[in-house]
Design a protein around this motif. Structure first.
Motif, mmCIF file in Angstrom:
data_model
loop_
_atom_site.group_PDB
_atom_site.id
_atom_site.type_symbol
_atom_site.label_atom_id
_atom_site.label_comp_id
_atom_site.label_asym_id
_atom_site.label_seq_id
_atom_site.Cartn_x
_atom_site.Cartn_y
_atom_site.Cartn_z
ATOM 1 N N GLY A 1 10.998 -1.245 -21.383
ATOM 2 C CA GLY A 1 11.904 -0.732 -22.393
ATOM 3 C C GLY A 1 12.475 0.607 -21.979
ATOM 4 N N PRO A 2 13.276 1.224 -22.846
ATOM 5 C CA PRO A 2 14.021 2.438 -22.490
ATOM 6 C C PRO A 2 13.200 3.715 -22.581
ATOM 7 C CG PRO A 2 14.551 1.802 -24.720
ATOM 8 C CD PRO A 2 13.641 0.735 -24.186
ATOM 9 N N ALA A 3 12.120 3.798 -21.833
ATOM 10 C CA ALA A 3 11.266 4.982 -21.846
ATOM 11 C C ALA A 3 10.728 5.208 -20.437
ATOM 12 C CB ALA A 3 10.119 4.805 -22.829
ATOM 13 N N LEU A 4 11.032 6.364 -19.856
ATOM 14 C CA LEU A 4 10.628 6.654 -18.476
ATOM 15 C C LEU A 4 9.664 7.831 -18.437
ATOM 16 C CD1 LEU A 4 11.008 6.106 -15.423
ATOM 17 C CD2 LEU A 4 12.814 7.841 -15.465
ATOM 18 N N PRO A 5 8.426 7.630 -17.953
ATOM 19 C CA PRO A 5 7.514 8.747 -17.734
ATOM 20 C C PRO A 5 7.771 9.388 -16.369
ATOM 21 C CG PRO A 5 6.390 6.693 -17.258
ATOM 22 C CD PRO A 5 7.792 6.330 -17.685
ATOM 23 N N ILE A 6 7.771 10.718 -16.332
ATOM 24 C CA ILE A 6 7.959 11.449 -15.087
ATOM 25 C C ILE A 6 6.675 12.216 -14.782
ATOM 26 C CG2 ILE A 6 9.268 13.256 -13.913
ATOM 27 C CD1 ILE A 6 11.698 12.427 -15.476
ATOM 28 N N ILE A 7 6.154 12.003 -13.574
ATOM 29 C CA ILE A 7 4.884 12.583 -13.150
ATOM 30 C C ILE A 7 5.146 13.557 -12.010
ATOM 31 C CG2 ILE A 7 2.572 12.067 -12.274
ATOM 32 C CD1 ILE A 7 4.550 9.193 -13.658
ATOM 33 N N LYS A 8 4.746 14.801 -12.180
ATOM 34 C CA LYS A 8 4.928 15.820 -11.145
ATOM 35 C C LYS A 8 3.820 15.693 -10.094
ATOM 36 C CE LYS A 8 5.853 20.024 -12.514
ATOM 37 N NZ LYS A 8 5.691 21.435 -12.987
ATOM 38 N N TYR A 9 4.192 15.835 -8.819
ATOM 39 C CA TYR A 9 3.177 15.811 -7.752
ATOM 40 C C TYR A 9 3.444 16.949 -6.773
ATOM 41 C CZ TYR A 9 6.428 13.775 -4.324
ATOM 42 O OH TYR A 9 7.466 13.561 -3.444
ATOM 43 N N ARG A 10 2.405 17.308 -6.025
ATOM 44 C CA ARG A 10 2.519 18.364 -5.016
ATOM 45 C C ARG A 10 2.485 17.794 -3.612
ATOM 46 N NH1 ARG A 10 -1.345 23.395 -5.775
ATOM 47 N NH2 ARG A 10 0.246 23.684 -7.414
ATOM 48 N N ASP A 11 1.600 16.835 -3.369
ATOM 49 C CA ASP A 11 1.407 16.278 -2.023
ATOM 50 C C ASP A 11 1.889 14.832 -1.989
ATOM 51 O OD1 ASP A 11 0.180 16.236 0.704
ATOM 52 O OD2 ASP A 11 -1.093 14.740 -0.245
ATOM 53 N N VAL A 12 2.723 14.479 -1.017
ATOM 54 C CA VAL A 12 3.292 13.136 -0.975
ATOM 55 C C VAL A 12 2.214 12.070 -0.790
ATOM 56 C CG1 VAL A 12 3.766 13.099 1.516
ATOM 57 C CG2 VAL A 12 5.204 11.773 -0.067
ATOM 58 N N GLU A 13 1.139 12.408 -0.109
ATOM 59 C CA GLU A 13 0.050 11.442 0.047
ATOM 60 C C GLU A 13 -0.544 11.076 -1.303
ATOM 61 O OE1 GLU A 13 -0.922 9.869 2.831
ATOM 62 O OE2 GLU A 13 0.754 10.875 3.840
#
Length: 472
Positions: A381-393
């Motif tokens: 559905g029309p809801a997007l969670p955005i997760i912050k990260y520091r290391d690409v691994e």
């Protein structure tokens, strides 16, 4: 219920067949009845399978060129009625006529049908020497059962039906009870260019009659092609085991996108939006969670929010609408539950609440992590969670920490680096600087619990056949 509601019919053995009862199909944008669909029974299913079995010997023996021409004829016939079918899809599913909506869907139907016509599976010569000749043939299976969902009803029906027809199989299709009308009408049109019994369609309300379950266990059906939820797909697989049916299962995605720190946030905002909110997020291969590097996190969030604000939402029959409602109350309630939970865990950057009826404001929520329901569950559905990260691994590990594996994406100015990361993502398809852009010449399918087998291209066509090897 208005007296003007059209009553639709099943198509069995080339003829319109009424059911003993019918059920209403409503427009999710207005709540009004679009039409009445036949509530088929197990006896109707048996008749459809019998018709398909009867048609199979003649159709499977027809020349390859005739079957290719039939696919071209189907594409042409649907093209002649594309506007009618697009309006029907919009009214029963909710997606707008414009944008990436029902006209786009009908264009996809014609493109996939046309491309499928161009494919073939000729005999392969494996050996031809003094020790003997070995030939490998791809032979049609018999009756193929197609079970389709409500999100792209006409397009997914085409993905199921056209490869079956092209390879010499016959078909019994069953659309979702939420969106049966466009498939019923489309199969009616297909029968104008095919022999009777090659493509049949039954429908039911899934409550009083469960033809999908009956199809999965039906001894006359040799293969099931299913697109839908993981839970239902697992049931189909279990029911199909006793008769050793061939299976193609395309199920849930919960696709992850990974944004690297070298991106231009404004340049990728449009692609991120459509990757996540195509068809109001109601697409298996839509982006369901987005991992963004801390260096560009705030800028990406801001650019995406600003782009999303500009997209008009409304009744799909309004030519100005680009987003429509959630397609049904079941899905609306799920999205509402997940967003309400996420409101207390993260920061709502946009939306976060329902609008009127089944409309739900496009929602972007930051500050979430793996373990939060909106991240772990496929919201569809029309809801997007955005997760912050520091290391690409760590981002790769989080993206892969899902029982699903349908699609994924990597967003970067460094294409070579993006390709390296893409190869490490545990999913069947990975896009770079876009998401979900499937095409008919590229195999599409999931890994892990996202499915079994592939669709599209020669590899998808092969799944409608058995191998026979001839030694001489």
């Amino acid at each position: 219920m208005p007296e003007t509601a059209t009553t639709y019919s099943m198509v069995i053995d080339g003829k319109a067949v009424a059911a003993a009862s019918s059920f209403p199909v409503s427009n999710p944008a207005t709540g009004k009845i679009v039409g009445l669909a036949p509530n088929g029974t197990a006896a109707d299913l048996d008749k459809a399978v019998t018709a398909a079995e009867r048609a199979f010997p003649g159709w499977s023996a027809s020349p390859d060129s005739e079957r290719a021409a039939a696919c071209v004829a189907i594409a042409r016939k649907i093209g002649e009625h594309a506007e009618e079918l697009a309006a029907l899809v919009t009214q029963e599913q909710g997606k707008p006529l414009n944008g990436v909506g029902s006209r786009f869907e009908m264009g996809g139907v014609q493109a996939w049908a046309g491309y499928t016509a161009s494919l073939s599976l000729p005999m392969q010569l494996l050996q031809d020497n003094n020790e003997g000749r070995v030939e490998m043939y791809r032979k049609p299976l018999g009756v193929v059962g197609s079970i389709t969902p409500w999100n792209w009803p006409a397009l997914i029906a085409t993905w199921h039906i056209l490869p079956a027809v092209r390879t010499g199989n016959t078909v019994v299709a069953k659309p979702s009870p939420y969106t049966p009308l466009s498939t019923l009408r489309m199969v009616e049109l297909i029968n104008e260019v095919l022999p009777p019994g090659v493509v049949n369609v039954v429908s039911c309300d899934d409550a009083t009659n469960n033809l999908g379950g009956a199809m999965a266990s039906h001894p006359g059906i040799r293969k099931i092609v299913f697109t839908g939820s993981c839970a239902t797909g697992s049931k189909v697989m279990m029911s199909a085991a006793e008769t050793m049916k061939r299976l193609t299962l395309e199920m849930g995605g919960n696709d992850a996108g990974i944004v690297l720190p070298d991106v231009d946030p404004e340049a990728i905002a449009e692609g991120l939006f459509w990757g996540a909110f195509i068809n109001m997020g109601q697409t298996c291969a839509a982006m369901k969670r987005l991992y963004v590097h801390e260096d560009v996190h705030d800028a990406v969030c801001e650019a995406l929010v600003e782009y999303t604000r500009k997209i008009p939402m409304g009744d799909g029959m309004d030519e100005s609408s680009i987003l429509g409602p959630v397609a049904n109350k079941m899905q609306f309630d799920k999205v509402s539950r997940l967003v309400e939970d996420a409101r207390g865990r993260g920061r709502v950057l946009l939306g976060g609440a329902p609008a009127d009826g089944l409309f739900f404001n496009p929602t972007i929520i930051a500050g979430l992590t793996n373990g939060d329901a909106l991240v772990d569950e496929e919201q569809f559905g029309p809801a997007l969670p955005i997760i912050k990260y520091r290391d690409v691994e760590d981002a790769i590990a989080q993206a892969n920490a899902s029982e699903n594996g349908l699609g994924g994406s990597v967003w970067s100015a460094d294409i070579d680096r993006a390709r390296e990361i893409a190869r490490r993502m545990e999913c069947g398809s990975v896009w770079i600087n876009k998401h979900g852009m499937i095409q008919p010449n590229a195999p599409f399918g999931g890994v892990k619990k996202s499915g079994l087998g592939v669709e599209f291209g020669e590899e998808g066509l092969q799944q409608y056949t058995d191998i026979q090897v001839v030694f001489s």
